[in-house]
Design a protein around this motif. Structure first.
Motif, mmCIF file in Angstrom:
data_model
loop_
_atom_site.group_PDB
_atom_site.id
_atom_site.type_symbol
_atom_site.label_atom_id
_atom_site.label_comp_id
_atom_site.label_asym_id
_atom_site.label_seq_id
_atom_site.Cartn_x
_atom_site.Cartn_y
_atom_site.Cartn_z
ATOM 1 N N THR A 64 0.858 -1.176 0.000
ATOM 2 C CA THR A 64 0.000 0.000 0.000
ATOM 3 C C THR A 64 0.900 1.232 0.000
ATOM 4 N N LEU A 65 0.727 2.061 -1.031
ATOM 5 C CA LEU A 65 1.631 3.182 -1.273
ATOM 6 C C LEU A 65 1.123 4.496 -0.699
ATOM 7 N N TYR A 66 2.016 5.158 0.022
ATOM 8 C CA TYR A 66 1.775 6.505 0.529
ATOM 9 C C TYR A 66 2.904 7.417 0.045
ATOM 10 N N LEU A 67 3.290 7.236 -1.222
ATOM 11 C CA LEU A 67 4.323 8.055 -1.850
ATOM 12 C C LEU A 67 3.737 8.682 -3.103
ATOM 13 N N SER A 68 4.088 9.927 -3.374
ATOM 14 C CA SER A 68 3.642 10.548 -4.621
ATOM 15 C C SER A 68 4.311 9.845 -5.802
ATOM 16 N N ALA A 69 3.762 10.019 -6.974
ATOM 17 C CA ALA A 69 4.292 9.358 -8.172
ATOM 18 C C ALA A 69 5.779 9.637 -8.353
ATOM 19 N N LYS A 70 6.210 10.876 -8.159
ATOM 20 C CA LYS A 70 7.635 11.200 -8.372
ATOM 21 C C LYS A 70 8.533 10.497 -7.356
ATOM 22 N N PHE A 89 -2.821 2.135 -4.523
ATOM 23 C CA PHE A 89 -2.372 3.509 -4.683
ATOM 24 C C PHE A 89 -3.346 4.393 -3.908
ATOM 25 N N ASN A 90 -2.935 4.818 -2.724
ATOM 26 C CA ASN A 90 -3.775 5.661 -1.881
ATOM 27 C C ASN A 90 -3.905 7.049 -2.509
ATOM 28 N N PRO A 91 -4.905 7.844 -2.089
ATOM 29 C CA PRO A 91 -5.054 9.184 -2.646
ATOM 30 C C PRO A 91 -3.753 9.978 -2.573
ATOM 31 N N GLY A 92 -3.365 10.554 -3.702
ATOM 32 C CA GLY A 92 -2.112 11.290 -3.796
ATOM 33 C C GLY A 92 -0.968 10.441 -4.321
ATOM 34 N N ALA A 93 -1.169 9.133 -4.404
ATOM 35 C CA ALA A 93 -0.129 8.218 -4.880
ATOM 36 C C ALA A 93 -0.428 7.686 -6.284
ATOM 37 N N GLU A 104 0.826 -5.304 -16.361
ATOM 38 C CA GLU A 104 1.510 -6.086 -17.396
ATOM 39 C C GLU A 104 2.286 -7.252 -16.786
ATOM 40 N N HIS A 105 2.631 -7.140 -15.518
ATOM 41 C CA HIS A 105 3.331 -8.198 -14.788
ATOM 42 C C HIS A 105 2.375 -8.993 -13.894
ATOM 43 N N GLN A 106 1.093 -8.953 -14.219
ATOM 44 C CA GLN A 106 0.039 -9.697 -13.513
ATOM 45 C C GLN A 106 -0.068 -9.334 -12.035
ATOM 46 N N ILE A 107 0.209 -8.076 -11.708
ATOM 47 C CA ILE A 107 0.030 -7.574 -10.347
ATOM 48 C C ILE A 107 -1.185 -6.650 -10.375
ATOM 49 N N GLN A 108 -2.175 -6.961 -9.548
ATOM 50 C CA GLN A 108 -3.392 -6.151 -9.494
ATOM 51 C C GLN A 108 -3.086 -4.775 -8.922
ATOM 52 N N THR A 109 -3.812 -3.781 -9.396
ATOM 53 C CA THR A 109 -3.659 -2.429 -8.851
ATOM 54 C C THR A 109 -5.028 -1.892 -8.472
ATOM 55 N N GLU A 110 -5.028 -1.030 -7.468
ATOM 56 C CA GLU A 110 -6.253 -0.359 -7.045
ATOM 57 C C GLU A 110 -5.922 1.063 -6.650
#
Length: 123
Positions: A64-70, A89-93, A104-110
């Motif tokens: 679970t990501l709490y980092l901005s895209a950059k 991808f939490n809000p802001g991430a 593309e690597h068969q890893i689900q994203t949300e």
């Protein structure tokens, strides 16, 4: 309810109780998850060590990501090396390019809020 053996990595973890990543660690623990944490400062949240270095738990279920895209760039290969079932991808991430690569690597994203998902029982 999801079994307590599920492993979650909180990337962008903080010891600051006002940060959503900190609140997520607490709620994940309350819901019975095994929690790992990486942040830009070491510390502890309810017994969970926050590492500044990459850690490699086996069989990672969710990142679970709490980092901005950059700020995700340096972590992308690492996240993929963990082979998690999904990345939240939490809000802001939000990061459409990374999300596409993961899929593309068969890893689900949300694109979702971990806290809301946990409270609704859909994490």
């Amino acid at each position: 309810m999801i079994p307590s053996t599920r492993k979650v990595l909180v990337l962008g973890a903080s010891t600051n109780p006002e940060r959503y990543s900190n609140k997520a660690i607490h709620l994940l623990l309350d819901c019975g998850f095994e929690v790992f944490a990486i942040g830009n400062k070491t510390g502890q949240v309810r017994g969970v060590e926050i590492s500044k270095e990459k850690i490699y738990p086996t069989s990672m279920d969710t990142v679970t990501l709490y980092l901005s895209a950059k700020n995700q760039t340096e972590w992308m290969d690492y996240i993929m090396s963990l082979k998690p079932i999904r990345v939240v991808f939490n809000p802001g991430a939000e990061n459409p390019a990374f999300e596409k690569l993961l899929r593309e690597h068969q890893i689900q994203t949300e694109e979702a809020c971990t806290l809301v998902m946990l409270r609704l029982g859909v994490f």
